[in-house]
Design an enzyme around this catalytic site. Structure first.
Site, PDB file in Angstrom:
ATOM      1  N   LYS A   1      28.568  42.671  40.037  1.00 51.49           N
ATOM      2  CA  LYS A   1      28.040  42.028  41.241  1.00 51.49           C
ATOM      3  C   LYS A   1      28.103  42.996  42.406  1.00 51.49           C
ATOM      4  CE  LYS A   1      30.568  37.851  40.678  1.00 51.49           C
ATOM      5  NZ  LYS A   1      31.894  38.264  41.104  1.00 51.49           N
TER       6      LYS A   1
ATOM      7  N   LYS B   1      29.800  48.893  33.630  1.00 48.24           N
ATOM      8  CA  LYS B   1      29.530  47.461  33.387  1.00 48.24           C
ATOM      9  C   LYS B   1      28.545  46.919  34.431  1.00 48.24           C
ATOM     10  CE  LYS B   1      33.035  45.468  36.257  1.00 48.24           C
ATOM     11  NZ  LYS B   1      33.961  44.502  36.619  1.00 48.24           N
TER      12      LYS B   1
ATOM     13  N   LYS C   1      38.970  49.740  42.584  1.00 44.38           N
ATOM     14  CA  LYS C   1      38.415  49.228  43.845  1.00 44.38           C
ATOM     15  C   LYS C   1      39.062  49.910  45.045  1.00 44.38           C
ATOM     16  CE  LYS C   1      36.636  44.791  42.366  1.00 44.38           C
ATOM     17  NZ  LYS C   1      36.703  43.337  42.459  1.00 44.38           N
TER      18      LYS C   1
HETATM   19  P1  TYM Z   1      34.190  37.804  38.577  1.00 42.11           P
HETATM   20  O1  TYM Z   1      33.650  36.872  39.620  1.00 42.11           O
HETATM   21  O2  TYM Z   1      34.147  39.256  38.871  1.00 42.11           O
HETATM   22  O3  TYM Z   1      33.442  37.552  37.222  1.00 42.11           O
HETATM   23  C1  TYM Z   1      33.309  36.251  36.689  1.00 42.11           C
HETATM   24  C2  TYM Z   1      33.424  36.330  35.191  1.00 42.11           C
HETATM   25  O4  TYM Z   1      32.374  37.148  34.656  1.00 42.11           O
HETATM   26  C3  TYM Z   1      32.932  38.128  33.792  1.00 42.11           C
HETATM   27  N1  TYM Z   1      32.115  39.349  33.866  1.00 42.11           N
HETATM   28  C4  TYM Z   1      31.500  39.906  32.824  1.00 42.11           C
HETATM   29  N2  TYM Z   1      31.432  39.565  31.532  1.00 42.11           N
HETATM   30  C5  TYM Z   1      30.684  40.354  30.708  1.00 42.11           C
HETATM   31  N3  TYM Z   1      30.008  41.451  31.156  1.00 42.11           N
HETATM   32  C6  TYM Z   1      30.047  41.831  32.450  1.00 42.11           C
HETATM   33  N4  TYM Z   1      29.371  42.894  32.867  1.00 42.11           N
HETATM   34  C7  TYM Z   1      30.822  41.047  33.350  1.00 42.11           C
HETATM   35  N5  TYM Z   1      31.075  41.130  34.682  1.00 42.11           N
HETATM   36  C8  TYM Z   1      31.880  40.077  34.977  1.00 42.11           C
HETATM   37  C9  TYM Z   1      34.323  38.373  34.331  1.00 42.11           C
HETATM   38  O5  TYM Z   1      35.166  38.937  33.352  1.00 42.11           O
HETATM   39  C10 TYM Z   1      34.739  36.979  34.723  1.00 42.11           C
HETATM   40  O6  TYM Z   1      35.226  36.270  33.596  1.00 42.11           O
HETATM   41  N6  TYM Z   1      39.095  37.401  39.313  1.00 42.11           N
HETATM   42  C11 TYM Z   1      37.964  36.815  38.637  1.00 42.11           C
HETATM   43  C12 TYM Z   1      37.778  35.349  38.937  1.00 42.11           C
HETATM   44  C13 TYM Z   1      39.000  34.538  38.772  1.00 42.11           C
HETATM   45  C14 TYM Z   1      39.497  33.989  37.551  1.00 42.11           C
HETATM   46  C15 TYM Z   1      40.686  33.292  37.924  1.00 42.11           C
HETATM   47  C16 TYM Z   1      39.051  34.005  36.241  1.00 42.11           C
HETATM   48  C17 TYM Z   1      39.844  34.192  39.774  1.00 42.11           C
HETATM   49  N7  TYM Z   1      40.861  33.455  39.267  1.00 42.11           N
HETATM   50  C18 TYM Z   1      41.432  32.618  36.959  1.00 42.11           C
HETATM   51  C19 TYM Z   1      39.825  33.324  35.285  1.00 42.11           C
HETATM   52  C20 TYM Z   1      40.991  32.638  35.647  1.00 42.11           C
HETATM   53  C21 TYM Z   1      36.695  37.528  39.059  1.00 42.11           C
HETATM   54  O7  TYM Z   1      36.612  38.061  40.156  1.00 42.11           O
HETATM   55  O8  TYM Z   1      35.669  37.388  38.199  1.00 42.11           O
END
Ligand code: TYM
Length: 326
Positions: free
Chosen positions: A195, A192, A111
Site C-alpha cells: 500500500k 511485495k 520502515k
Molecule cells: P496491512 O494493512 O499492511 O495488511 C493487511 C493484510 O494484508 C496482508 N498483505 C499481503 N498479503 C499478501 N501479499 C501482499 N503483498 C500483502 N501485503 C499485505 C498483510 O499481511 C495483512 O494480513 N499490522 C497489520 C494490521 C493489523 C493486524 C492486527 C493484523 C493490526 N493489528 C492484528 C492481524 C492481527 C497491517 O498493517 O496489515
C-alpha cells in the site's frame, strides 16, 4: 469453533495482496469461526499522515470489507480506535516487552530506514498488534507472510505474561494462505505489493477500474524467457502472475504453469481472473459507499460489542499484573 482475528491499516489503497493474503482467508470461513475483523486506524498514525486521509480511508476500508463479504452479524467488526481497551492493553504488554525485542522487528527496521523522524509508535506498533490479538482470546491470525513475525511476538508476549503473572492469555498462531501469502509488485516482482511503497503500475488496487487492472497486468514485468514455468527464484514476475491466478481461481500455480505456452496467454487469463474476482466487490462497494451513515451505524454497533468482550480481558490482565481494582 476457532477464534480468529485480522486487521487492515488505512494507509494507502487496499490491493489484491491484502485481499488474497488476509481478507478472503478470514471472510470465507466467517460462519464457522468466532471472527473479529477490524480497521487498525491507530497503526496508520505510526508514520507521518494527513488526518483527513486517515479518516476518509478508515471509512473506505470498512466499506470495502463489507463489500468483500464481512457479515457484521456473524463477526465482531469495528474500528480499532473505537475500542479504547486496545491502547490500554498495549501499555500493559509494553511492560513485558524487551526494548531489543521490539527493535528486532523486520518491518520496524525497513520502515525506520525510510524515515528521518522515527515515531516511537513505529517501534511499539507490534506490541499494539499483540494487544489487538490477545484482547479477544484468539487462536488463529490469518495474515500475509509480512505479518508473521508480529504474530510470533504476540505469541511470545502471551507465553511470557502467562508464565510470570499466571494464565491470562490464549497463545495465538499465524496462518498464511497456501497460495498468495506474498503477492509481489507487478513492476518490481522481487518486492511485495505494498500500500505504501508500490507504484501505481505495481499494485492492483481493489477499486481500480477493470481497464486499469487489465493494463497493469498486460504490462507486468516478466523476463526474457518465453516458456511458462513456476520458478519464483529465477522468474519471479511469471511466478507472481501464476500465484495471482492460483489465488483467484483456487488452483495450484505449478499445475497452472503447465497449461500455458506463452506469457501473453497467461497474462490474459490473469487479467480475466482478477477482473472477475473484483467486479462483484466493486459493485457492492458502490452501493454501500452511497450509504456512509449505514456503514457508520454498523461500526458503532460493532465497537459496543467489542468493548464488552475486550473489557473482560483488560480486567483480567490488570488484576494479574498487580493493579488495585477500582
Ligand atoms: P496491512 O494493512 O499492511 O495488511 C493487511 C493484510 O494484508 C496482508 N498483505 C499481503 N498479503 C499478501 N501479499 C501482499 N503483498 C500483502 N501485503 C499485505 C498483510 O499481511 C495483512 O494480513 N499490522 C497489520 C494490521 C493489523 C493486524 C492486527 C493484523 C493490526 N493489528 C492484528 C492481524 C492481527 C497491517 O498493517 O496489515
Amino acid at each position: 469453533m476457532p477464534r480468529r482475528i485480522t486487521g487492515f491499516t488505512p494507509s494507502g489503497d487496499l490491493h489484491l495482496g491484502n485481499y488474497l493474503g488476509a481478507m478472503r482467508p478470514i471472510i470465507g470461513p466467517q460462519h464457522d469461526a468466532d471472527t473479529v475483523v477490524f480497521v487498525s486506524d491507530l497503526h496508520a498514525l505510526t508514520l507521518d499522515h494527513e488526518p483527513a486521509d486517515v479518516r476518509r480511508r478508515t471509512l473506505e476500508f470498512a466499506t470495502l470489507l463489507l463489500a468483500a463479504g464481512v457479515d457484521p452479524d456473524a463477526c465482531l467488526f469495528m474500528v480499532q480506535s473505537h475500542v479504547p481497551e486496545h491502547t490500554e492493553l498495549h501499555y500493559l504488554l509494553e511492560c513485558v516487552t524487551g526494548y531489543g525485542e521490539a527493535q528486532r522487528m523486520i518491518q520496524f527496521k525497513e520502515k525506520s530506514r525510510r524515515q528521518e523522524h522515527i515515531r516511537t509508535s513505529l517501534l511499539t506498533y507490534p506490541i499494539l498488534m499483540a494487544a489487538d490479538i490477545l484482547l479477544y482470546d484468539i487462536d488463529e491470525v490469518p495474515v500475509g507472510e509480512d505479518q508473521r513475525q508480529h504474530v510470533e511476538l504476540a505469541r511470545d508476549l502471551a507465553t511470557r505474561f502467562n508464565a510470570r503473572y499466571g494464565e491470562t492469555f490464549t497463545v495465538p498462531r499465524a496462518v498464511n494462505p497456501a497460495v498468495a501469502a506474498r503477492v509481489m509488485d507487478l513492476s518490481a516482482p522481487k518486492e511485495k505489493m505494498s500500500k505504501s511503497t508500490s507504484s501505481a503500475a505495481g499494485a492492483l488496487r481493489l477499486l481500480d477500474e477493470p481497464d486499469q487492472l487489465r493494463r497493469k497486468i498486460m504490462r507486468a514485468v516478466t523476463d526474457a524467457g518465453t516458456t511458462v514455468t513456476y520458478d519464483p527464484e529465477r522468474s519471479p514476475g511469471v511466478a507472481n502472475l501464476l500465484d495471482i491466478l492460483g489465488g483467484c481461481t483456487h488452483h495450484d500455480p505449478r499445475d497452472l504453469a503447465k497449461t500455458f505456452d506463452r506469457y501473453g496467454e497467461l497474462k490474459t487469463a490473469v487479467a480475466d481472473a482478477v477482473v472477475d474476482t473484483l467486479a462483484p466487490i466493486q459493485e457492492r462497494y458502490r452501493e454501500l459507499a452511497a450509504r456512509p451513515d449505514h456503514v457508520r451505524d454498523v461500526l458503532r454497533a460493532g465497537a459496543g460489542r467489542a468493548r464488552e468482550r475486550a473489557g473482560e480481558t483488560v480486567r483480567r490482565t490488570r488484576a494479574a499484573i498487580g493493579l488495585l481494582p477500582t
